[in-house]
Design an enzyme around this catalytic site. Structure first.
Site, mmCIF file in Angstrom:
data_model
loop_
_atom_site.group_PDB
_atom_site.id
_atom_site.type_symbol
_atom_site.label_atom_id
_atom_site.label_comp_id
_atom_site.label_asym_id
_atom_site.label_seq_id
_atom_site.Cartn_x
_atom_site.Cartn_y
_atom_site.Cartn_z
ATOM 1 N N GLY A 163 0.811 -1.210 0.000
ATOM 2 C CA GLY A 163 0.000 0.000 0.000
ATOM 3 C C GLY A 163 0.844 1.259 0.000
ATOM 4 C CB CYS A 164 -0.282 4.729 0.533
ATOM 5 S SG CYS A 164 -1.625 4.710 -0.681
#
Length: 389
Positions: A163-164
Protein backbone atom coordinates in the site's frame (compact mmCIF):
# COMPACT_ATOMS: atom_id res chain seq x y z
CA UNK A 1 42.49 -18.16 7.38
CA UNK A 2 40.06 -15.19 7.34
CA UNK A 3 37.84 -14.72 10.40
CA UNK A 4 34.09 -14.21 10.13
CA UNK A 5 34.50 -10.66 11.43
CA UNK A 6 37.14 -9.83 8.81
CA UNK A 7 34.95 -11.31 6.09
CA UNK A 8 31.93 -9.33 7.29
CA UNK A 9 33.93 -6.10 7.48
CA UNK A 10 35.06 -6.56 3.88
CA UNK A 11 31.41 -7.03 2.84
CA UNK A 12 30.29 -3.66 4.19
CA UNK A 13 30.31 -0.38 2.28
CA UNK A 14 32.10 2.62 3.78
CA UNK A 15 29.66 5.45 3.05
CA UNK A 16 25.89 5.87 3.35
CA UNK A 17 23.42 4.58 0.78
CA UNK A 18 22.92 7.15 -1.95
CA UNK A 19 20.23 7.69 -4.57
CA UNK A 20 22.14 8.03 -7.85
CA UNK A 21 19.34 8.19 -10.42
CA UNK A 22 15.55 8.57 -10.61
CA UNK A 23 13.19 7.68 -13.45
CA UNK A 24 9.39 7.96 -13.68
CA UNK A 25 6.71 6.80 -16.10
CA UNK A 26 2.93 6.92 -16.52
CA UNK A 27 0.44 5.33 -18.92
CA UNK A 28 -0.37 7.45 -21.99
CA UNK A 29 -4.04 7.87 -21.04
CA UNK A 30 -4.43 11.21 -19.20
CA UNK A 31 -7.65 12.01 -17.31
CA UNK A 32 -8.60 15.58 -16.33
CA UNK A 33 -10.12 15.72 -12.85
CA UNK A 34 -12.69 18.35 -13.89
CA UNK A 35 -14.11 15.94 -16.49
CA UNK A 36 -13.77 12.74 -14.48
CA UNK A 37 -17.12 12.66 -12.57
CA UNK A 38 -19.14 12.81 -15.82
CA UNK A 39 -16.93 10.16 -17.42
CA UNK A 40 -16.90 7.88 -14.35
CA UNK A 41 -20.67 7.86 -13.86
CA UNK A 42 -21.27 7.39 -17.58
CA UNK A 43 -18.82 4.51 -18.06
CA UNK A 44 -20.16 2.69 -14.97
CA UNK A 45 -23.81 3.16 -16.08
CA UNK A 46 -24.52 5.09 -12.88
CA UNK A 47 -25.83 8.40 -14.23
CA UNK A 48 -29.19 7.80 -12.52
CA UNK A 49 -27.43 8.10 -9.13
CA UNK A 50 -27.58 11.89 -9.22
CA UNK A 51 -27.01 12.57 -5.50
CA UNK A 52 -24.02 10.25 -5.42
CA UNK A 53 -22.62 11.92 -8.51
CA UNK A 54 -22.87 15.33 -6.82
CA UNK A 55 -20.99 13.92 -3.80
CA UNK A 56 -18.32 12.55 -6.12
CA UNK A 57 -18.02 15.89 -7.91
CA UNK A 58 -17.40 17.58 -4.55
CA UNK A 59 -14.76 14.95 -3.69
CA UNK A 60 -12.99 15.60 -7.00
CA UNK A 61 -13.24 19.38 -6.56
CA UNK A 62 -11.68 19.18 -3.07
CA UNK A 63 -9.00 16.66 -4.10
CA UNK A 64 -6.50 19.34 -5.26
CA UNK A 65 -5.82 17.03 -8.23
CA UNK A 66 -5.68 18.54 -11.72
CA UNK A 67 -5.07 15.37 -13.71
CA UNK A 68 -4.21 11.68 -13.39
CA UNK A 69 -2.94 8.92 -15.68
CA UNK A 70 -4.74 5.59 -16.01
CA UNK A 71 -4.11 2.37 -17.88
CA UNK A 72 -7.87 1.76 -17.99
CA UNK A 73 -9.25 3.45 -21.10
CA UNK A 74 -12.89 3.62 -22.13
CA UNK A 75 -12.23 0.84 -24.66
CA UNK A 76 -10.76 -1.50 -22.03
CA UNK A 77 -13.67 -0.85 -19.66
CA UNK A 78 -16.23 -1.52 -22.38
CA UNK A 79 -14.52 -4.85 -23.06
CA UNK A 80 -14.60 -5.67 -19.30
CA UNK A 81 -18.04 -4.56 -18.02
CA UNK A 82 -17.59 -6.42 -14.70
CA UNK A 83 -14.90 -3.88 -13.76
CA UNK A 84 -17.53 -1.16 -14.00
CA UNK A 85 -19.99 -2.86 -11.64
CA UNK A 86 -19.75 -2.17 -7.91
CA UNK A 87 -18.92 -5.72 -6.82
CA UNK A 88 -19.02 -8.17 -9.73
CA UNK A 89 -16.63 -11.15 -9.93
CA UNK A 90 -13.72 -9.63 -11.84
CA UNK A 91 -10.45 -10.74 -10.26
CA UNK A 92 -9.33 -12.84 -13.24
CA UNK A 93 -9.77 -9.96 -15.70
CA UNK A 94 -7.98 -7.53 -13.36
CA UNK A 95 -5.10 -9.91 -12.67
CA UNK A 96 -4.62 -10.84 -16.33
CA UNK A 97 -4.25 -7.14 -17.09
CA UNK A 98 -1.94 -5.99 -14.32
CA UNK A 99 0.49 -8.93 -14.23
CA UNK A 100 1.48 -7.84 -17.75
CA UNK A 101 1.18 -4.06 -17.45
CA UNK A 102 2.83 -3.52 -14.04
CA UNK A 103 6.26 -4.86 -15.12
CA UNK A 104 5.95 -3.04 -18.47
CA UNK A 105 5.31 0.31 -16.78
CA UNK A 106 8.11 -0.48 -14.32
CA UNK A 107 10.46 -1.09 -17.25
CA UNK A 108 9.77 2.42 -18.61
CA UNK A 109 10.78 4.07 -15.33
CA UNK A 110 13.73 1.72 -14.79
CA UNK A 111 15.09 2.38 -18.29
CA UNK A 112 15.11 6.13 -17.58
CA UNK A 113 16.84 5.65 -14.22
CA UNK A 114 19.50 3.36 -15.72
CA UNK A 115 20.12 5.88 -18.51
CA UNK A 116 20.61 8.72 -16.01
CA UNK A 117 22.90 6.52 -13.88
CA UNK A 118 25.05 5.99 -16.96
CA UNK A 119 26.42 2.59 -16.02
CA UNK A 120 25.89 -0.76 -17.77
CA UNK A 121 22.88 -2.64 -16.39
CA UNK A 122 25.18 -5.62 -15.80
CA UNK A 123 26.40 -3.68 -12.73
CA UNK A 124 22.95 -3.94 -11.08
CA UNK A 125 23.34 -6.46 -8.24
CA UNK A 126 19.90 -6.27 -6.56
CA UNK A 127 16.31 -5.58 -7.60
CA UNK A 128 13.55 -4.47 -5.22
CA UNK A 129 10.13 -4.40 -6.92
CA UNK A 130 7.01 -3.11 -5.19
CA UNK A 131 3.37 -3.13 -6.31
CA UNK A 132 -0.13 -3.32 -4.86
CA UNK A 133 -1.38 -4.43 -8.28
CA UNK A 134 -1.44 -8.08 -9.32
CA UNK A 135 0.19 -11.21 -7.90
CA UNK A 136 1.82 -14.04 -9.89
CA UNK A 137 4.63 -16.55 -9.45
CA UNK A 138 7.26 -15.85 -10.63
CA UNK A 139 6.40 -12.25 -9.93
CA UNK A 140 6.82 -8.79 -11.42
CA UNK A 141 10.46 -8.80 -10.24
CA UNK A 142 11.17 -11.81 -12.47
CA UNK A 143 9.24 -10.31 -15.40
CA UNK A 144 11.17 -7.03 -15.10
CA UNK A 145 14.49 -8.90 -14.94
CA UNK A 146 13.58 -10.51 -18.27
CA UNK A 147 12.22 -7.29 -19.83
CA UNK A 148 15.37 -5.33 -18.96
CA UNK A 149 17.79 -8.15 -19.72
CA UNK A 150 19.33 -8.09 -16.23
CA UNK A 151 21.77 -10.79 -15.19
CA UNK A 152 20.06 -14.00 -13.99
CA UNK A 153 22.14 -13.74 -10.79
CA UNK A 154 20.50 -10.43 -9.78
CA UNK A 155 19.26 -10.79 -6.19
CA UNK A 156 15.52 -10.05 -6.29
CA UNK A 157 13.05 -9.00 -3.63
CA UNK A 158 9.33 -8.77 -4.47
CA UNK A 159 7.01 -6.71 -2.28
CA UNK A 160 3.25 -7.16 -2.78
CA UNK A 161 0.23 -5.54 -1.14
CA UNK A 162 2.04 -3.02 1.07
CA UNK A 163 0.00 0.00 0.00
CA UNK A 164 0.79 3.68 0.24
CA UNK A 165 3.60 3.58 2.84
CA UNK A 166 5.79 1.33 0.68
CA UNK A 167 7.70 4.12 -1.07
CA UNK A 168 9.42 4.53 2.29
CA UNK A 169 9.80 0.77 2.76
CA UNK A 170 11.71 0.29 -0.50
CA UNK A 171 14.16 3.03 0.49
CA UNK A 172 14.70 1.37 3.89
CA UNK A 173 15.40 -1.98 2.23
CA UNK A 174 17.62 -0.47 -0.48
CA UNK A 175 19.63 1.37 2.19
CA UNK A 176 20.30 -1.86 4.12
CA UNK A 177 21.22 -3.76 0.94
CA UNK A 178 23.57 -1.03 -0.32
CA UNK A 179 25.34 -0.45 3.00
CA UNK A 180 25.80 -4.13 3.86
CA UNK A 181 26.95 -5.33 0.44
CA UNK A 182 30.07 -3.50 -0.75
CA UNK A 183 29.71 -2.40 -4.37
CA UNK A 184 25.98 -3.25 -4.50
CA UNK A 185 23.86 -1.30 -6.96
CA UNK A 186 20.17 -1.69 -6.17
CA UNK A 187 17.47 -1.05 -8.76
CA UNK A 188 14.29 -0.03 -6.90
CA UNK A 189 11.00 -0.03 -8.81
CA UNK A 190 7.49 0.90 -7.62
CA UNK A 191 4.80 0.32 -10.25
CA UNK A 192 1.11 0.88 -9.52
CA UNK A 193 -1.95 0.42 -11.76
CA UNK A 194 -5.44 1.10 -10.39
CA UNK A 195 -7.12 -1.58 -12.54
CA UNK A 196 -7.28 -3.69 -9.36
CA UNK A 197 -9.36 -1.09 -7.48
CA UNK A 198 -11.54 0.51 -10.17
CA UNK A 199 -15.27 -0.15 -9.66
CA UNK A 200 -18.64 1.55 -9.98
CA UNK A 201 -20.09 3.75 -7.22
CA UNK A 202 -22.26 2.57 -4.32
CA UNK A 203 -24.14 4.58 -1.68
CA UNK A 204 -23.04 2.27 1.13
CA UNK A 205 -19.30 2.36 0.42
CA UNK A 206 -18.28 6.01 0.21
CA UNK A 207 -14.64 5.28 1.14
CA UNK A 208 -14.38 3.35 -2.14
CA UNK A 209 -15.61 6.49 -3.87
CA UNK A 210 -12.82 8.49 -2.18
CA UNK A 211 -10.32 6.11 -3.77
CA UNK A 212 -11.91 6.56 -7.20
CA UNK A 213 -11.41 10.33 -6.80
CA UNK A 214 -7.76 10.12 -5.69
CA UNK A 215 -5.86 7.19 -7.20
CA UNK A 216 -3.78 7.29 -10.37
CA UNK A 217 -1.26 5.06 -12.15
CA UNK A 218 2.49 5.52 -12.28
CA UNK A 219 5.86 3.89 -11.81
CA UNK A 220 9.14 5.21 -10.44
CA UNK A 221 12.62 3.73 -10.28
CA UNK A 222 15.85 4.53 -8.46
CA UNK A 223 19.43 3.34 -8.51
CA UNK A 224 20.75 3.14 -4.93
CA UNK A 225 24.31 2.35 -3.87
CA UNK A 226 27.03 3.38 -1.42
CA UNK A 227 30.40 4.96 -2.25
CA UNK A 228 29.57 6.51 -5.66
CA UNK A 229 32.41 6.30 -8.18
CA UNK A 230 33.81 9.88 -8.44
CA UNK A 231 33.16 11.63 -11.77
CA UNK A 232 31.08 8.63 -12.91
CA UNK A 233 28.11 8.27 -10.52
CA UNK A 234 26.33 11.44 -9.41
CA UNK A 235 24.66 11.35 -5.97
CA UNK A 236 21.25 13.03 -5.61
CA UNK A 237 20.22 12.25 -2.00
CA UNK A 238 21.86 10.27 0.83
CA UNK A 239 19.72 7.88 2.93
CA UNK A 240 20.77 8.50 6.53
CA UNK A 241 18.28 6.51 8.62
CA UNK A 242 14.96 4.72 8.19
CA UNK A 243 12.25 3.62 10.62
CA UNK A 244 8.79 2.07 10.55
CA UNK A 245 6.03 2.20 13.15
CA UNK A 246 2.37 1.26 13.61
CA UNK A 247 0.38 4.19 15.00
CA UNK A 248 -1.44 3.61 18.31
CA UNK A 249 -5.23 3.12 18.22
CA UNK A 250 -5.24 2.90 14.43
CA UNK A 251 -6.57 -0.63 13.85
CA UNK A 252 -8.80 -0.67 10.78
CA UNK A 253 -7.97 2.93 9.83
CA UNK A 254 -6.87 1.82 6.35
CA UNK A 255 -7.71 -1.70 5.17
CA UNK A 256 -7.44 -3.35 1.78
CA UNK A 257 -8.93 -6.72 0.83
CA UNK A 258 -8.08 -8.62 -2.35
CA UNK A 259 -11.11 -10.75 -3.16
CA UNK A 260 -13.11 -12.03 -6.13
CA UNK A 261 -14.35 -8.48 -6.78
CA UNK A 262 -10.81 -7.07 -6.92
CA UNK A 263 -9.07 -4.94 -4.29
CA UNK A 264 -11.45 -3.03 -2.02
CA UNK A 265 -10.37 -0.27 0.37
CA UNK A 266 -11.88 0.84 3.66
CA UNK A 267 -10.82 4.15 5.17
CA UNK A 268 -11.86 5.64 8.50
CA UNK A 269 -12.57 9.37 8.54
CA UNK A 270 -9.96 9.95 11.23
CA UNK A 271 -6.93 8.95 9.10
CA UNK A 272 -5.67 12.58 8.74
CA UNK A 273 -6.15 13.10 12.49
CA UNK A 274 -4.31 9.92 13.44
CA UNK A 275 -1.35 10.83 11.23
CA UNK A 276 -1.10 14.48 12.30
CA UNK A 277 -1.48 13.57 16.01
CA UNK A 278 1.44 11.12 15.89
CA UNK A 279 3.79 12.60 13.31
CA UNK A 280 5.85 14.70 15.73
CA UNK A 281 6.83 11.59 17.71
CA UNK A 282 8.27 10.04 14.52
CA UNK A 283 10.11 13.29 13.73
CA UNK A 284 11.58 13.52 17.24
CA UNK A 285 12.80 9.92 17.15
CA UNK A 286 14.40 10.44 13.72
CA UNK A 287 16.00 13.85 14.23
CA UNK A 288 16.87 14.04 17.95
CA UNK A 289 20.19 12.20 17.29
CA UNK A 290 21.00 14.93 14.75
CA UNK A 291 20.10 17.76 17.14
CA UNK A 292 17.27 18.99 14.90
CA UNK A 293 13.90 20.11 16.27
CA UNK A 294 12.89 22.87 13.84
CA UNK A 295 10.71 21.10 11.27
CA UNK A 296 10.81 24.13 8.97
CA UNK A 297 14.58 23.69 8.67
CA UNK A 298 13.97 20.42 6.79
CA UNK A 299 12.98 19.76 3.19
CA UNK A 300 9.81 17.66 3.05
CA UNK A 301 8.71 14.68 0.96
CA UNK A 302 5.42 13.30 2.31
CA UNK A 303 3.17 10.71 0.73
CA UNK A 304 0.15 12.74 -0.48
CA UNK A 305 -2.60 10.43 0.75
CA UNK A 306 -5.00 13.29 0.12
CA UNK A 307 -5.28 17.03 0.77
CA UNK A 308 -6.78 16.58 4.27
CA UNK A 309 -3.70 14.68 5.49
CA UNK A 310 -1.34 17.34 4.11
CA UNK A 311 -3.42 20.20 5.55
CA UNK A 312 -3.54 18.67 9.04
CA UNK A 313 0.18 17.80 9.10
CA UNK A 314 1.00 21.33 7.94
CA UNK A 315 -1.21 22.83 10.64
CA UNK A 316 -0.08 20.54 13.48
CA UNK A 317 3.63 21.19 12.84
CA UNK A 318 3.20 24.88 11.88
CA UNK A 319 4.95 24.20 8.59
CA UNK A 320 5.46 27.03 6.14
CA UNK A 321 3.28 26.66 3.04
CA UNK A 322 6.25 26.09 0.74
CA UNK A 323 7.40 23.02 2.74
CA UNK A 324 4.88 20.74 1.02
CA UNK A 325 5.14 22.39 -2.41
CA UNK A 326 6.75 19.39 -4.16
CA UNK A 327 4.31 16.99 -2.48
CA UNK A 328 1.25 19.04 -3.48
CA UNK A 329 2.60 19.47 -7.02
CA UNK A 330 2.85 15.70 -7.54
CA UNK A 331 -0.64 15.18 -6.06
CA UNK A 332 -1.99 17.81 -8.45
CA UNK A 333 -0.31 16.43 -11.57
CA UNK A 334 -0.61 12.67 -10.95
CA UNK A 335 -3.03 11.93 -8.08
CA UNK A 336 -2.20 9.37 -5.40
CA UNK A 337 -0.02 6.69 -7.06
CA UNK A 338 0.41 4.70 -3.84
CA UNK A 339 4.03 3.54 -3.31
CA UNK A 340 5.39 5.44 -6.34
CA UNK A 341 4.36 8.89 -5.07
CA UNK A 342 7.29 9.74 -2.81
CA UNK A 343 9.76 8.73 -5.54
CA UNK A 344 7.99 11.09 -7.97
CA UNK A 345 8.31 13.81 -5.30
CA UNK A 346 12.06 13.16 -4.93
CA UNK A 347 12.36 13.61 -8.69
CA UNK A 348 10.25 16.79 -8.69
CA UNK A 349 12.29 18.28 -5.83
CA UNK A 350 15.72 17.73 -7.38
CA UNK A 351 14.44 18.96 -10.79
CA UNK A 352 13.02 22.19 -9.32
CA UNK A 353 16.18 22.81 -7.27
CA UNK A 354 18.30 22.74 -10.43
CA UNK A 355 15.75 24.88 -12.30
CA UNK A 356 15.68 27.49 -9.50
CA UNK A 357 19.48 27.57 -9.15
CA UNK A 358 19.47 26.38 -5.52
CA UNK A 359 22.71 25.06 -4.02
CA UNK A 360 21.44 21.65 -2.80
CA UNK A 361 19.04 18.98 -4.05
CA UNK A 362 16.94 19.61 -0.92
CA UNK A 363 15.63 23.11 -1.71
CA UNK A 364 18.93 24.63 -0.58
CA UNK A 365 18.71 22.86 2.80
CA UNK A 366 20.93 20.12 4.22
CA UNK A 367 18.51 17.73 5.96
CA UNK A 368 15.13 16.37 4.93
CA UNK A 369 12.42 13.88 5.80
CA UNK A 370 10.45 11.44 3.68
CA UNK A 371 7.20 10.01 5.04
CA UNK A 372 5.12 7.08 3.81
CA UNK A 373 1.62 6.55 5.27
CA UNK A 374 -0.56 3.50 4.61
CA UNK A 375 -2.46 0.42 5.83
CA UNK A 376 -1.84 -0.46 9.46
CA UNK A 377 -1.86 2.52 10.04
CA UNK A 378 1.82 2.24 9.18
CA UNK A 379 4.27 5.14 8.94
CA UNK A 380 7.71 4.96 7.31
CA UNK A 381 10.17 7.74 8.22
CA UNK A 382 13.35 8.22 6.17
CA UNK A 383 15.99 10.82 7.03
CA UNK A 384 17.55 12.30 3.89
CA UNK A 385 20.72 14.34 3.41
CA UNK A 386 20.85 16.56 0.34
CA UNK A 387 23.76 16.86 -2.07
CA UNK A 388 25.40 20.07 -3.29
CA UNK A 389 24.41 21.03 -6.83
Amino acid sequence: MVTVEEFRKAQRAEGPATIMAIGTATPANCVLQSEYPDYYFRITNSEHKTELKEKFKRMCDKSMIRKRYMHLTEEILKENPNLCAYEAPSLDARQDMVVVEVPKLGKEAATKAIKEWGQPKSKITHLVFCTTSGVDMPGADYQLTKLLGLRPSVKRLMMYQQGCFAGGTVLRLAKDLAENNKGARVLVVCSEITAVTFRGPNDTHLDSLVGQALFGDGSAALIVGSDPIPEVEKPIFELVSAAQTILPDSDGAIDGHLREVGLTFHLLKDVPGLISKNIEKSLNEAFKPLGISDWNSLFWIAHPGGPAILDQVESKLALKTEKLRATRHVLSEYGNMSSACVLFILDEMRRKCVEDGLNTTGEGLEWGVLFGFGPGLTVETVVLHSVAI
